[in-house]
Write an enzyme that holds these catalytic residues in place. Structure first.
Site, PDB file in Angstrom:
ATOM      1  N   ARG B  50      -4.641   8.178 -16.498  1.00 35.56           N
ATOM      2  CA  ARG B  50      -5.008   7.794 -17.866  1.00 35.56           C
ATOM      3  C   ARG B  50      -4.178   6.591 -18.263  1.00 35.56           C
ATOM      4  O   ARG B  50      -3.092   6.728 -18.821  1.00 35.56           O
ATOM      5  CB  ARG B  50      -4.776   8.985 -18.800  1.00 35.56           C
ATOM      6  CG  ARG B  50      -5.777  10.114 -18.528  1.00 35.56           C
ATOM      7  CD  ARG B  50      -5.318  11.411 -19.117  1.00 35.56           C
ATOM      8  NE  ARG B  50      -4.092  11.856 -18.459  1.00 35.56           N
ATOM      9  CZ  ARG B  50      -3.381  12.894 -18.821  1.00 35.56           C
ATOM     10  NH1 ARG B  50      -3.742  13.628 -19.854  1.00 35.56           N
ATOM     11  NH2 ARG B  50      -2.284  13.229 -18.175  1.00 35.56           N
ATOM     12  N   ASP B  52      -2.682   3.224 -20.028  1.00 35.01           N
ATOM     13  CA  ASP B  52      -2.364   2.873 -21.425  1.00 35.01           C
ATOM     14  C   ASP B  52      -3.180   1.680 -21.919  1.00 35.01           C
ATOM     15  O   ASP B  52      -3.842   1.003 -21.135  1.00 35.01           O
ATOM     16  CB  ASP B  52      -0.880   2.475 -21.515  1.00 35.01           C
ATOM     17  CG  ASP B  52       0.009   3.680 -21.642  1.00 35.01           C
ATOM     18  OD1 ASP B  52      -0.457   4.730 -22.117  1.00 35.01           O
ATOM     19  OD2 ASP B  52       1.187   3.566 -21.246  1.00 35.01           O
ATOM     20  N   ARG B 198       6.068   0.596 -15.761  1.00 31.95           N
ATOM     21  CA  ARG B 198       6.510  -0.484 -16.655  1.00 31.95           C
ATOM     22  C   ARG B 198       8.017  -0.427 -16.907  1.00 31.95           C
ATOM     23  O   ARG B 198       8.676  -1.468 -17.050  1.00 31.95           O
ATOM     24  CB  ARG B 198       5.737  -0.441 -17.967  1.00 31.95           C
ATOM     25  CG  ARG B 198       4.283  -0.874 -17.804  1.00 31.95           C
ATOM     26  CD  ARG B 198       3.435  -0.523 -19.007  1.00 31.95           C
ATOM     27  NE  ARG B 198       3.982  -1.087 -20.226  1.00 31.95           N
ATOM     28  CZ  ARG B 198       3.552  -0.774 -21.449  1.00 31.95           C
ATOM     29  NH1 ARG B 198       2.569   0.093 -21.608  1.00 31.95           N
ATOM     30  NH2 ARG B 198       4.099  -1.335 -22.502  1.00 31.95           N
TER      31      ARG B 198
END
Lengths: 246, 246
Positions: B50, B52, B198
């Site tokens: 899923r 972002d 990230r």
């Protein structure tokens, strides 16, 4: 006055082309507006090639004359700051002699035309490549392309709006290169006629699909007649790659 | 009911992420709407990851159950037609067993994080890569990255909103690869924590800038504390590459 040579990258999607247009934004206007904001001067920006609406550039060369005392690196940084949010970036900026002209001093122009062969619509590259759903025979395209290399009358591959005095041009290179599902057509010449690269690529795509034989490219060329043109490829896939100078 | 596995490419820029959101468009909703238009059914579409807001995918895997009798190729073509003008493309569609699950059957997930090192703003890749103006030392980044490979408590590199039961993950690969002015960070694991890639890339960028030493990555990991995080890299450069299944 100091003459600056600029190296410019732009995504052509939002623009009506390089040159000033009454009916929409141009790359030239975007750079001239940025320059005016920095210097207060009304300088013209001249480019090596006046690309059409939707055509892109990786290393377009351009020049402008500036009275204000400013270092090349500072001018480049200021232009980039002022050009936001336009998809135009100044990659290089240097002082050149007063007789250096982005258009008239240019010895060779290099283009790439990008084709992506796949069923699904483009996502990241929408407007940045020409999607062709059916397989293309790149070897046949390469064979057909060689008929156009050399000095010829390119009337067949010239737009009705072309303003050049003569349809004679010397095509130095026309190469079709496949990498997986991607096909690039590389074209090099001292100068091109209006729509010449897109017209050549359009006809080559017919060769790639088997609708034309490779030597139909020669027949079309010899016809010296716009009516012999098979197809004008869309602007999406066309990139001005770079320009050569003495 | 027939279960279809989809291979999905999407440009994450206009989306609030993969998953349904009240406050904006999602990739999941776009595909479910297209599916509803074709089948008249209200099917859920489940994905391997899923992603972002602003994160992209080259080969996301997903599945859905359809009652209507339709061949995989026709379903794929119909979805692509209905998905326009969303930058979402169905690259593949196949029938899978009823117990095949895009998320729960997935054995490994592969991400790439793209960094472009240059002074000028991005044009073609705006929102599609992280631009870093100052030079990065990719060798130092690669050295630092190796401290994170293996089975660890990744609390430092986990979003406060992460819903996973455990912060333990096994990172199979974290490689920093330079090609000219481009640096890619490749990350592979069975699964990742929220914001893990990230967060790791953000810290590696500090190593690349010389603000952290390579073994500061190990110190940050050992701290098991979100406060030890150097930096969360922007979503722009993150791509879900592909997922592996038995």
């Amino acid at each position: 006055m100091t003459r600056f040579a600029l190296t410019v990258e732009y995504d052509g999607r939002p623009f009506m082309g390089w040159q000033h247009q009454d009916h929409g934004p141009s790359v030239q206007q975007a750079i001239e507006d940025a320059l005016h904001a920095i210097t207060g001067e009304d300088a013209l920006v001249h480019a090596a090639g006046r690309t059409d609406a939707g055509v892109h550039a990786l290393e377009m060369r351009a020049h402008c004359d500036v009275a204000k005392d400013i270092a090349p690196f500072r001018l480049m940084e200021a232009l980039n700051a002022r050009l936001r949010p336009n998809p135009v970036a100044i990659l290089g900026c240097e002082v050149v002699p007063d007789d250096w002209h982005a258009r008239f001093s240019c010895l060779a122009r290099h283009y790439e035309y990008r084709i992506v062969q796949r069923r699904a619509p483009l996502t990241f590259e929408k407007g940045l490549a020409w999607r062709v759903a059916n397989p293309l025979d790149a070897d046949a395209m390469q064979e057909g392309a060689q008929h156009l290399v050399g000095r010829h009358d390119f009337t067949t591959f010239r737009s009705a709006h072309c303003q050049a005095d003569s349809p004679l041009r010397t095509l130095d290179r026309l190469d079709v290169v496949r990498q997986g599902d991607r096909i690039s057509v590389f074209a090099s010449a001292r100068s091109f006629l209006h729509h010449q690269v897109r017209s050549m690529v359009g006809c080559l795509s017919l060769v790639g699909q088997g609708k034309w034989r490779p030597d139909d490219m020669r027949t079309a060329l010899k016809a010296r007649d716009r009516a012999a043109l098979g197809f004008n490829a869309p602007s999406d896939g066309l990139y001005f790659l770079r320009a050569d100078y003495p």
